[in-house]
Design a protein around this motif. Sequence first.
Motif, PDB file in Angstrom:
ATOM      1  N   UNK A 217      -3.886   2.951  -3.596  1.00 12.18           N
ATOM      2  CA  UNK A 217      -2.624   2.213  -3.608  1.00 12.18           C
ATOM      3  C   UNK A 217      -2.896   0.809  -4.147  1.00 12.18           C
ATOM      4  N   UNK A 218      -2.104   0.394  -5.118  1.00 15.94           N
ATOM      5  CA  UNK A 218      -2.194  -0.961  -5.653  1.00 15.94           C
ATOM      6  C   UNK A 218      -0.945  -1.733  -5.260  1.00 15.94           C
ATOM      7  N   UNK A 219      -1.151  -2.863  -4.591  1.00 11.86           N
ATOM      8  CA  UNK A 219      -0.065  -3.820  -4.350  1.00 11.86           C
ATOM      9  C   UNK A 219      -0.662  -5.201  -4.624  1.00 11.86           C
ATOM     10  N   UNK A 220      -0.393  -5.738  -5.804  1.00 12.84           N
ATOM     11  CA  UNK A 220      -0.970  -7.026  -6.185  1.00 12.84           C
ATOM     12  C   UNK A 220      -0.415  -8.139  -5.303  1.00 12.84           C
ATOM     13  N   UNK A 221      -1.148  -9.255  -5.233  1.00 14.53           N
ATOM     14  CA  UNK A 221      -0.787 -10.311  -4.284  1.00 14.53           C
ATOM     15  C   UNK A 221       0.478 -11.065  -4.658  1.00 14.53           C
ATOM     16  N   UNK A 222       1.008 -10.842  -5.860  1.00 12.42           N
ATOM     17  CA  UNK A 222       2.281 -11.480  -6.223  1.00 12.42           C
ATOM     18  C   UNK A 222       3.453 -10.505  -6.179  1.00 12.42           C
ATOM     19  N   UNK A 223       3.218  -9.344  -5.571  1.00 13.33           N
ATOM     20  CA  UNK A 223       4.261  -8.319  -5.452  1.00 13.33           C
ATOM     21  C   UNK A 223       4.569  -8.098  -3.974  1.00 13.33           C
ATOM     22  N   UNK A 224       5.823  -8.247  -3.614  1.00 18.54           N
ATOM     23  CA  UNK A 224       6.249  -8.071  -2.218  1.00 18.54           C
ATOM     24  C   UNK A 224       7.158  -6.850  -2.136  1.00 18.54           C
ATOM     25  N   UNK A 225       6.639  -5.712  -1.668  1.00 18.58           N
ATOM     26  CA  UNK A 225       7.452  -4.493  -1.595  1.00 18.58           C
ATOM     27  C   UNK A 225       8.377  -4.496  -0.384  1.00 18.58           C
ATOM     28  N   UNK A 226       9.350  -3.620  -0.431  1.00 24.59           N
ATOM     29  CA  UNK A 226      10.292  -3.492   0.668  1.00 24.59           C
ATOM     30  C   UNK A 226       9.784  -2.472   1.686  1.00 24.59           C
ATOM     31  N   UNK A 227      10.352  -2.523   2.859  1.00 23.93           N
ATOM     32  CA  UNK A 227      10.001  -1.610   3.949  1.00 23.93           C
ATOM     33  C   UNK A 227      10.165  -0.162   3.498  1.00 23.93           C
ATOM     34  N   UNK A 228       9.178   0.674   3.820  1.00 23.64           N
ATOM     35  CA  UNK A 228       9.269   2.103   3.537  1.00 23.64           C
ATOM     36  C   UNK A 228       8.861   2.510   2.142  1.00 23.64           C
ATOM     37  N   UNK A 229       8.339   1.577   1.352  1.00 28.17           N
ATOM     38  CA  UNK A 229       7.994   1.901  -0.038  1.00 28.17           C
ATOM     39  C   UNK A 229       6.894   2.948  -0.126  1.00 28.17           C
ATOM     40  N   UNK A 230       5.881   2.848   0.760  1.00 22.00           N
ATOM     41  CA  UNK A 230       4.746   3.764   0.674  1.00 22.00           C
ATOM     42  C   UNK A 230       5.166   5.189   0.998  1.00 22.00           C
ATOM     43  N   UNK A 231       5.978   5.353   2.011  1.00 18.36           N
ATOM     44  CA  UNK A 231       6.454   6.690   2.372  1.00 18.36           C
ATOM     45  C   UNK A 231       7.218   7.324   1.208  1.00 18.36           C
ATOM     46  N   UNK A 232       7.972   6.509   0.494  1.00 17.02           N
ATOM     47  CA  UNK A 232       8.731   7.022  -0.658  1.00 17.02           C
ATOM     48  C   UNK A 232       7.800   7.428  -1.795  1.00 17.02           C
ATOM     49  N   UNK A 233       6.783   6.623  -2.046  1.00 12.51           N
ATOM     50  CA  UNK A 233       5.821   6.979  -3.088  1.00 12.51           C
ATOM     51  C   UNK A 233       5.095   8.273  -2.745  1.00 12.51           C
ATOM     52  N   UNK A 234       4.672   8.393  -1.500  1.00 12.02           N
ATOM     53  CA  UNK A 234       3.960   9.591  -1.055  1.00 12.02           C
ATOM     54  C   UNK A 234       4.826  10.835  -1.169  1.00 12.02           C
ATOM     55  N   UNK A 235       6.092  10.699  -0.820  1.00 16.38           N
ATOM     56  CA  UNK A 235       7.007  11.845  -0.780  1.00 16.38           C
ATOM     57  C   UNK A 235       7.174  12.516  -2.140  1.00 16.38           C
ATOM     58  N   UNK A 236       6.954  11.793  -3.219  1.00 18.07           N
ATOM     59  CA  UNK A 236       7.116  12.384  -4.550  1.00 18.07           C
ATOM     60  C   UNK A 236       6.018  13.390  -4.867  1.00 18.07           C
ATOM     61  N   UNK A 237       4.854  13.230  -4.255  1.00  9.82           N
ATOM     62  CA  UNK A 237       3.754  14.187  -4.425  1.00  9.82           C
ATOM     63  C   UNK A 237       3.423  14.424  -5.898  1.00  9.82           C
ATOM     64  N   UNK A 238       3.265  13.336  -6.638  1.00  8.74           N
ATOM     65  CA  UNK A 238       2.878  13.416  -8.053  1.00  8.74           C
ATOM     66  C   UNK A 238       1.568  12.644  -8.237  1.00  8.74           C
ATOM     67  N   UNK A 239       0.835  12.911  -9.325  1.00  5.71           N
ATOM     68  CA  UNK A 239      -0.470  12.269  -9.499  1.00  5.71           C
ATOM     69  C   UNK A 239      -0.426  10.745  -9.591  1.00  5.71           C
ATOM     70  N   UNK A 240       0.593  10.190 -10.226  1.00  6.85           N
ATOM     71  CA  UNK A 240       0.702   8.734 -10.296  1.00  6.85           C
ATOM     72  C   UNK A 240       2.166   8.321 -10.381  1.00  6.85           C
ATOM     73  N   UNK A 241       2.503   7.333  -9.556  1.00  7.79           N
ATOM     74  CA  UNK A 241       3.896   6.907  -9.433  1.00  7.79           C
ATOM     75  C   UNK A 241       3.926   5.434  -9.044  1.00  7.79           C
TER      76      UNK A 241
END
Length: 220
Positions: free
Chosen positions: A77-101
């Motif tokens: 998982x990449x989250x650069x220090x100048x990027x502020x994601x919203x709540x629940x972003x990781x669960x959404x990325x995982x749910x797609x079940x694709x090689x890269x998203x």
Amino acid sequence: MSGSFIRPQKYVMKIALLVIENRETVKKEYAKFLVKMAWERKVEEIRFWYETKPPIWYMRREMIKDVLKETDCTHILFVDTDVIPKEGFLEKLIAHNVPLVSGVYYDMMGYPVNRKGGQPLFFSQKGLLAVDTFAMGLSLIRRDVLEKVEYPLPVAPQIADADIEFCRKAREAGYKVFCDFGIQAYHILSIPIDHKFMSIRINEIIENRMRDRNNLDYFE
């Protein structure tokens, strides 16, 4: 050289978060994000670069090499220090079940990082789309992709990263590059003003610009 800081309990999906430090300071919003990721044990471990800061592309490439060699993680998982994601972003990325998203944010010049057919894709896009280039600073990539596709050097030496080249190589290797336009993040930009740095959220600038230009609401 990168180093491991946090190693919570193990999961079937083992995610290593690589913190790419691309600003002189880490904002409190990002610090809170890291604390939450660690406290809730969202990832297997969190890795930081602990030496003098090199170019972003070098940091990303070497940290990928280290984590592949030193861990049995299934995803990075990449989250650069100048990027502020919203709540629940990781669960959404995982749910797609694709090689890269990835999720979406705007670059330093105020343009979408995500592109298809040479054209920028704005926040008005909906859902999961296959793209040519995505925002690697907010992305989840499966281990086998990074084992097969080495993160390259940027084509132009003045470019900070090689995300475009990586996406091209991944597509050439047979992988589809996906972006979820429902996962939107703030991209913090530092601007020199009277020898001081004022942090702003670049999305707010783009929001006003796009609404004035097209009278459309890209940021519902």
